[in-house]
Write an enzyme that holds these catalytic residues in place. Structure first.
Site, PDB file in Angstrom:
ATOM      1  N   TRP A  18      45.451  15.533  54.605  1.00 28.34           N
ATOM      2  CA  TRP A  18      44.816  14.205  54.583  1.00 28.34           C
ATOM      3  C   TRP A  18      44.805  13.632  53.171  1.00 28.34           C
ATOM      4  O   TRP A  18      44.946  12.431  52.974  1.00 28.34           O
ATOM      5  CB  TRP A  18      43.389  14.316  55.105  1.00 28.34           C
ATOM      6  N   HIS A  19      44.674  14.526  52.184  1.00 27.67           N
ATOM      7  CA  HIS A  19      44.592  14.064  50.807  1.00 27.67           C
ATOM      8  C   HIS A  19      45.921  13.534  50.292  1.00 27.67           C
ATOM      9  O   HIS A  19      45.931  12.737  49.349  1.00 27.67           O
ATOM     10  CB  HIS A  19      44.109  15.194  49.890  1.00 27.67           C
ATOM     11  N   GLY A  20      47.011  13.948  50.851  1.00 29.99           N
ATOM     12  CA  GLY A  20      48.286  13.432  50.355  1.00 29.99           C
ATOM     13  C   GLY A  20      49.477  14.171  50.920  1.00 29.99           C
ATOM     14  O   GLY A  20      49.368  15.310  51.389  1.00 29.99           O
ATOM     15  N   PHE A  64      44.452   8.337  48.144  1.00 30.61           N
ATOM     16  CA  PHE A  64      44.251   8.995  49.425  1.00 30.61           C
ATOM     17  C   PHE A  64      43.851   8.019  50.510  1.00 30.61           C
ATOM     18  O   PHE A  64      43.804   8.379  51.668  1.00 30.61           O
ATOM     19  CB  PHE A  64      43.178  10.086  49.306  1.00 30.61           C
TER      20      PHE A  64
END
Length: 494
Positions: free
Chosen positions: A338-340, A494
């Site tokens: 989800w962060h990248g 993000f």
């Protein structure tokens, strides 16, 4: 005419200068917003319209015409949720929910992960698919998760869908939390829309403390440490000694916390001043004595979202220990992703997932032993737990921050094999201000909660005129110490 043209140019989106909470434009924007909001504060409908229009304009100033994605998302999920609620057939309800999930995840996937998977395909098949180089819409990860939680909660009959589209658009576009969270759930937010607007001394004091504290964290601590030390270390760790790298990692732990929690605090403070209470996103996470406790204190809105909408639906801890560990691992892998779109983030998530699984074993073992530790032994264990947890989190931050695995391992190599403690005084003399700001940051982080409550109560007793004077003076002082080039918030990506 020149002034009018200059004013118009200020109102247009500039990709080189997106609006930030700590930018000069935001202070003018916020002052104008407050004037308009207070002017219509007695009318619920007018408040919603003013807040929504200003929120959409704020988002436009941050990412241009991608503001249309927020409006489109609101239209789709507002109607799908109402359809899900009205449909008696469970099969149709589930089909509509799946459609909503696919649309939201598909939109997020397209902008955030397309180039990542194109790269994987090219690597595996020696292909030559050209990357799309899509610009990631700011905040898409946050409002996508808010949309998903809303439709899922309606499907579960935990909330009723809103009947007024503007209420839902207001919830989704609410500018304090739109770009960097917290991830707010409709069940917590939407009921507050119809409440009359009242601002008491507690709201004033709490809001002022959060806004000033957030600005201080972001500008004085995070930006200063990063721009004057941390970025040099992570740009090329192999050029620095192990001692420099280790202090750089400690510095980054403070940078990412103060950057993200600073913005979250400002969001909470602005919301509080405008009559809304949104859940806190951080709770002094580096005071945690276990990795399980850390994830109850760090990015609380994301970790609770992953728990309620991913970990528990996967089975949680209800299907045996092996399945529980698998569920934890999958949840944290997805949380990392989800962060990248990067293997570094996936590895970071895997490290935390593994640590959480190991910690569950420790917790279960202690429960079976039924041993109660008190006194100095409990204090010693608490301190040891805090130190171990903090250093594990810092180790994981290396992979989170480093551009590549090569850079991450280069930094770790320097710490392990080229420490050079003899340069400590030389390093201190070269970065005296940075080191004292790092010390100040950690001292403030470990202050007891009652100290914060005392400051909030004190600020709440100050008359409105005095509060305005304090805010103006505080902002003036920040302007004197802030860098000429504002640092983009870490979680913007993000």
């Amino acid at each position: 005419m020149i002034n009018i043209n200059k004013l118009l140019s200020e109102l247009l989106y500039d990709p080189k200068d997106p609006v930030l909470f700590n930018s000069a434009f935001f202070f003018y924007f916020f002052a104008m917003f407050l004037l308009c909001y207070l002017a219509v504060s007695k009318s619920k409908t007018a408040r919603v319209w003013v807040y929504t229009v200003f929120s959409l304009f704020f988002f436009y100033k941050a990412c241009g015409y991608y503001v249309g994605l927020v409006i489109l998302s609101a239209i789709v999920d507002f109607n799908l949720s109402r359809w899900i609620h009205r449909t008696p057939s469970r099969t149709v309800k589930k089909s509509l929910l799946i459609f909503s999930i696919l649309l939201n995840i598909g939109l997020l996937f397209y902008f955030k992960y397309t180039d990542f998977f194109i790269g994987i395909i090219n690597d595996l098949s020696a292909g030559h698919i050209s990357p799309l180089h899509l610009m990631l819409p700011i905040g898409i990860s946050f409002y996508t998760f808010e949309n998903l939680s809303y439709t899922i909660d309606v499907y579960r009959d935990e909330i009723k869908p809103v009947n007024n589209f503007m209420d839902y658009l207001f919830f989704l576009s609410f500018f304090p939390k739109l770009m960097m969270g917290p991830i707010v759930r409709a069940a917590d937010f939407i009921p507050q829309i119809s409440m009359p607007y009242r601002l008491n001394s507690e709201d004033m004091g709490k809001g002022m403390y959060l806004i000033m504290g957030g600005l201080f964290k972001k500008i004085v601590i995070s930006d200063f440490i990063y721009q004057n030390f941390v970025q040099f270390i992570f740009d090329d760790p192999s050029k620095h000694t192990g001692l420099e790298c280790l202090i750089g990692v400690y510095g980054y732990a403070l940078v990412i916390y103060c950057d993200f929690s600073g913005y979250s605090d400002m969001a909470l403070g602005i919301a509080r001043w405008t009559g809304f209470k949104i859940p806190a996103n951080f709770d002094s996470p580096y005071q945690s004595s276990s990795i399980t406790e850390f994830w109850r204190r760090w990015h609380i809105s994301l970790s609770s979202w992953l728990r309620d909408y991913l970990y528990i639906p996967l089975g949680g801890n209800r299907k045996g220990k092996v399945r529980q560990f698998i569920n934890l691992a999958l949840t944290m892998l997805i949380g990392g992703f989800w962060h990248g779109a990067s293997w570094n983030f996936i590895f970071w998530g895997a490290l935390h997932g593994t640590a959480l699984a190991v910690d569950k074993v420790r917790i279960d073992w202690l429960k079976k032993k039924k041993t109660v530790i008190t006194g100095w032994k409990a204090t010693l264990l608490k301190v040891a737990g805090v130190l171990i947890t903090f250093h594990f989190v810092c180790f994981c931050w290396v992979f989170f921050k480093a551009s590549t695995f090569h850079d991450a391992w280069a930094l770790i190599h320097q710490v392990m094999f080229d420490f050079q403690p003899g340069i400590a005084m030389e390093l201190y003399n070269g970065y005296t201000a940075v080191f004292w700001i790092i010390i100040l940051g950690f001292v403030l982080h470990f202050l007891p909660a009652k100290a914060e409550f005392s400051i909030e109560r004190l600020l709440g007793r100050i008359p409105v005129a005095g509060s305005v004077a304090i805010m103006v003076t505080f902002i003036w002082l920040l302007v004197q110490v802030k860098s000429t080039q504002p640092m983009m918030p870490i979680y913007f990506q993000f």
